[in-house]
Design a protein around this motif. Sequence first.
Motif, mmCIF file in Angstrom:
data_model
loop_
_atom_site.group_PDB
_atom_site.id
_atom_site.type_symbol
_atom_site.label_atom_id
_atom_site.label_comp_id
_atom_site.label_asym_id
_atom_site.label_seq_id
_atom_site.Cartn_x
_atom_site.Cartn_y
_atom_site.Cartn_z
ATOM 1 N N LYS A 116 0.809 -1.229 0.000
ATOM 2 C CA LYS A 116 0.000 0.000 0.000
ATOM 3 C C LYS A 116 0.836 1.270 0.000
ATOM 4 C CE LYS A 116 -2.113 1.465 3.795
ATOM 5 N NZ LYS A 116 -2.955 1.570 5.007
ATOM 6 N N GLU A 117 2.109 1.169 0.373
ATOM 7 C CA GLU A 117 2.981 2.346 0.366
ATOM 8 C C GLU A 117 3.644 2.582 -0.995
ATOM 9 O OE1 GLU A 117 4.635 3.210 4.691
ATOM 10 O OE2 GLU A 117 5.332 1.270 3.972
ATOM 11 N N LEU A 118 3.420 1.687 -1.937
ATOM 12 C CA LEU A 118 4.038 1.832 -3.250
ATOM 13 C C LEU A 118 3.140 2.538 -4.267
ATOM 14 C CD1 LEU A 118 6.092 -1.463 -3.672
ATOM 15 C CD2 LEU A 118 6.943 0.856 -3.360
ATOM 16 N N ILE A 119 2.102 3.199 -3.795
ATOM 17 C CA ILE A 119 1.349 4.106 -4.654
ATOM 18 C C ILE A 119 2.157 5.411 -4.705
ATOM 19 C CG2 ILE A 119 -0.067 5.023 -2.738
ATOM 20 C CD1 ILE A 119 -2.422 5.188 -4.750
ATOM 21 N N THR A 120 2.075 6.147 -5.818
ATOM 22 C CA THR A 120 2.820 7.410 -5.889
ATOM 23 C C THR A 120 2.183 8.441 -4.953
ATOM 24 O OG1 THR A 120 1.467 8.314 -7.683
ATOM 25 C CG2 THR A 120 3.397 6.996 -8.320
ATOM 26 N N LEU A 121 2.934 9.466 -4.622
ATOM 27 C CA LEU A 121 2.413 10.527 -3.758
ATOM 28 C C LEU A 121 1.221 11.214 -4.421
ATOM 29 C CD1 LEU A 121 2.681 12.152 -1.167
ATOM 30 C CD2 LEU A 121 4.374 13.605 -2.311
ATOM 31 N N LYS A 122 1.329 11.450 -5.733
ATOM 32 C CA LYS A 122 0.229 12.083 -6.453
ATOM 33 C C LYS A 122 -1.007 11.182 -6.454
ATOM 34 C CE LYS A 122 -0.930 14.490 -10.714
ATOM 35 N NZ LYS A 122 -0.440 15.005 -12.014
ATOM 36 N N GLY A 123 -0.783 9.886 -6.659
ATOM 37 C CA GLY A 123 -1.893 8.926 -6.639
ATOM 38 C C GLY A 123 -2.560 8.882 -5.281
ATOM 39 N N TYR A 124 -1.746 8.918 -4.220
ATOM 40 C CA TYR A 124 -2.260 8.925 -2.853
ATOM 41 C C TYR A 124 -3.136 10.159 -2.608
ATOM 42 C CZ TYR A 124 -2.190 10.164 2.092
ATOM 43 O OH TYR A 124 -2.559 10.574 3.340
ATOM 44 N N LYS A 125 -2.669 11.322 -3.072
ATOM 45 C CA LYS A 125 -3.443 12.559 -2.867
ATOM 46 C C LYS A 125 -4.782 12.497 -3.586
ATOM 47 C CE LYS A 125 0.452 15.721 -2.076
ATOM 48 N NZ LYS A 125 1.302 16.781 -2.667
ATOM 49 N N LEU A 126 -4.772 12.001 -4.821
ATOM 50 C CA LEU A 126 -6.026 11.883 -5.576
ATOM 51 C C LEU A 126 -6.982 10.900 -4.892
ATOM 52 C CD1 LEU A 126 -4.577 11.809 -9.203
ATOM 53 C CD2 LEU A 126 -6.158 13.538 -8.309
ATOM 54 N N LEU A 127 -6.432 9.790 -4.425
ATOM 55 C CA LEU A 127 -7.250 8.768 -3.777
ATOM 56 C C LEU A 127 -7.836 9.276 -2.462
ATOM 57 C CD1 LEU A 127 -8.234 5.815 -3.882
ATOM 58 C CD2 LEU A 127 -6.100 5.139 -2.762
ATOM 59 N N SER A 128 -7.027 9.999 -1.692
ATOM 60 C CA SER A 128 -7.492 10.477 -0.384
ATOM 61 C C SER A 128 -8.496 11.627 -0.493
ATOM 62 C CB SER A 128 -6.301 10.875 0.494
ATOM 63 O OG SER A 128 -5.548 11.889 -0.122
ATOM 64 N N ASN A 129 -8.522 12.284 -1.669
ATOM 65 C CA ASN A 129 -9.490 13.375 -1.877
ATOM 66 C C ASN A 129 -10.726 12.944 -2.655
ATOM 67 O OD1 ASN A 129 -8.132 15.558 -0.580
ATOM 68 N ND2 ASN A 129 -6.668 15.604 -2.271
ATOM 69 N N ALA A 130 -10.746 11.684 -3.102
ATOM 70 C CA ALA A 130 -11.826 11.226 -3.990
ATOM 71 C C ALA A 130 -13.173 11.107 -3.266
ATOM 72 C CB ALA A 130 -11.441 9.886 -4.601
ATOM 73 N N ASP A 131 -14.226 11.439 -4.020
ATOM 74 C CA ASP A 131 -15.595 11.234 -3.524
ATOM 75 C C ASP A 131 -16.130 9.880 -3.985
ATOM 76 O OD1 ASP A 131 -15.907 13.949 -2.445
ATOM 77 O OD2 ASP A 131 -15.850 14.578 -4.551
ATOM 78 N N VAL A 132 -15.639 9.439 -5.146
ATOM 79 C CA VAL A 132 -16.045 8.152 -5.722
ATOM 80 C C VAL A 132 -14.790 7.409 -6.158
ATOM 81 C CG1 VAL A 132 -17.374 7.011 -7.559
ATOM 82 C CG2 VAL A 132 -18.207 9.175 -6.588
ATOM 83 N N VAL A 133 -14.666 6.148 -5.749
ATOM 84 C CA VAL A 133 -13.534 5.316 -6.154
ATOM 85 C C VAL A 133 -14.054 4.013 -6.746
ATOM 86 C CG1 VAL A 133 -11.557 3.951 -5.342
ATOM 87 C CG2 VAL A 133 -11.907 6.266 -4.463
ATOM 88 N N ILE A 134 -13.563 3.701 -7.934
ATOM 89 C CA ILE A 134 -13.857 2.407 -8.554
ATOM 90 C C ILE A 134 -12.525 1.668 -8.605
ATOM 91 C CG2 ILE A 134 -14.831 1.219 -10.562
ATOM 92 C CD1 ILE A 134 -15.934 4.116 -11.338
ATOM 93 N N TYR A 135 -12.422 0.584 -7.855
ATOM 94 C CA TYR A 135 -11.132 -0.103 -7.790
ATOM 95 C C TYR A 135 -11.254 -1.535 -8.316
ATOM 96 C CZ TYR A 135 -12.201 -3.013 -3.660
ATOM 97 O OH TYR A 135 -12.712 -3.951 -2.808
ATOM 98 N N ALA A 136 -10.154 -2.031 -8.871
ATOM 99 C CA ALA A 136 -10.126 -3.388 -9.420
ATOM 100 C C ALA A 136 -9.947 -4.374 -8.272
ATOM 101 C CB ALA A 136 -8.991 -3.509 -10.431
ATOM 102 N N GLY A 137 -11.041 -4.799 -7.697
ATOM 103 C CA GLY A 137 -11.019 -5.566 -6.452
ATOM 104 C C GLY A 137 -10.282 -6.884 -6.503
ATOM 105 N N SER A 138 -10.245 -7.517 -7.676
ATOM 106 C CA SER A 138 -9.577 -8.817 -7.755
ATOM 107 C C SER A 138 -8.061 -8.677 -7.818
ATOM 108 C CB SER A 138 -10.077 -9.573 -8.993
ATOM 109 O OG SER A 138 -9.850 -8.803 -10.155
ATOM 110 N N LEU A 139 -7.568 -7.450 -8.016
ATOM 111 C CA LEU A 139 -6.134 -7.236 -8.225
ATOM 112 C C LEU A 139 -5.503 -6.205 -7.294
ATOM 113 C CD1 LEU A 139 -6.376 -7.158 -12.108
ATOM 114 C CD2 LEU A 139 -5.334 -8.997 -10.775
ATOM 115 N N VAL A 140 -6.262 -5.182 -6.932
ATOM 116 C CA VAL A 140 -5.725 -4.101 -6.093
ATOM 117 C C VAL A 140 -5.817 -4.500 -4.613
ATOM 118 C CG1 VAL A 140 -6.153 -1.734 -5.308
ATOM 119 C CG2 VAL A 140 -6.241 -2.267 -7.749
ATOM 120 N N ASN A 141 -4.743 -4.234 -3.880
ATOM 121 C CA ASN A 141 -4.744 -4.518 -2.450
ATOM 122 C C ASN A 141 -5.803 -3.634 -1.763
ATOM 123 O OD1 ASN A 141 -4.206 -4.933 0.238
ATOM 124 N ND2 ASN A 141 -2.005 -4.604 0.082
#
Length: 252
Positions: A16-41
């Motif tokens: 989970k720490e190997l997401i980029t800093l920019k990716g982390y910021k976008l994810l932490s500010n998101a109102d809606v997240v669609i994630y690939a559940g079978s592959l993403v931690n």
Amino acid sequence: MNMNKVHFVGAGPGDKELITLKGYKLLSNADVVIYAGSLVNPALLDYCKEGCEIHDSAYMNLQEIIEVMEKGIKEGKSVVRLQTGDFSIYGSIREQVEDLAKLNIDYDCTPGVSSFLGASSALGVEYTVPEISQSVVITRMEGRTPVPLKESIESFAAHQTSMVIFLSVQEIEKVVEKLIDGGYDKTTPIAVVYKATWPDEKVVKGTLKDIATKVKEADIRKTALIMVGEFLGKEYNNSKLYDKDFVHEYRG
């Protein structure tokens, strides 16, 4: 065109720490997240803010994914599509962005760390070893998704370079057969990395002669990369980069 964009974010290989800093910021500010559940931690979802609307695309078809994106954008929400590794390699974003274009919805992309990079780090190896291998072939074996004939594993194997094979470990015997038919010697080193950088990462090393048996014994049937080539072997040559006589312009 709506000024709000869908943000495609590479989640990284697993840790989970190997997401980029920019990716982390976008994810932490998101109102809606669609994630690939079978592959993403799923631990990455810990970064989401309270009240964030989360959808697992493992249970959605393309139309449903696009509908969630469109609804979020129309409501002025920040929408993140969280994809495994880096979406530029077997990420399936092309069909998503084509459908978004039809709806006049803009998007941007934040790259991630691909699993093939996570796997090399797990082994502490370098794909490019001076005078042994200076190229990396990233490919997959044909399955439900066909592979162009000129891009067969056999044709790539003829180059004897470093090779990373995605989405193929379930047919490891067939992969080995194709690698040998293409020109790799049976003594060529090979490694299979299951869930690189995840807490339950598993590494199996061998040669083309014995790897299939070892992989079966380790009960690895999916979510694993196959790495093959002499870059995994004992032989190496020093790079000229840190040679005392080398001009320093490209020194890292």
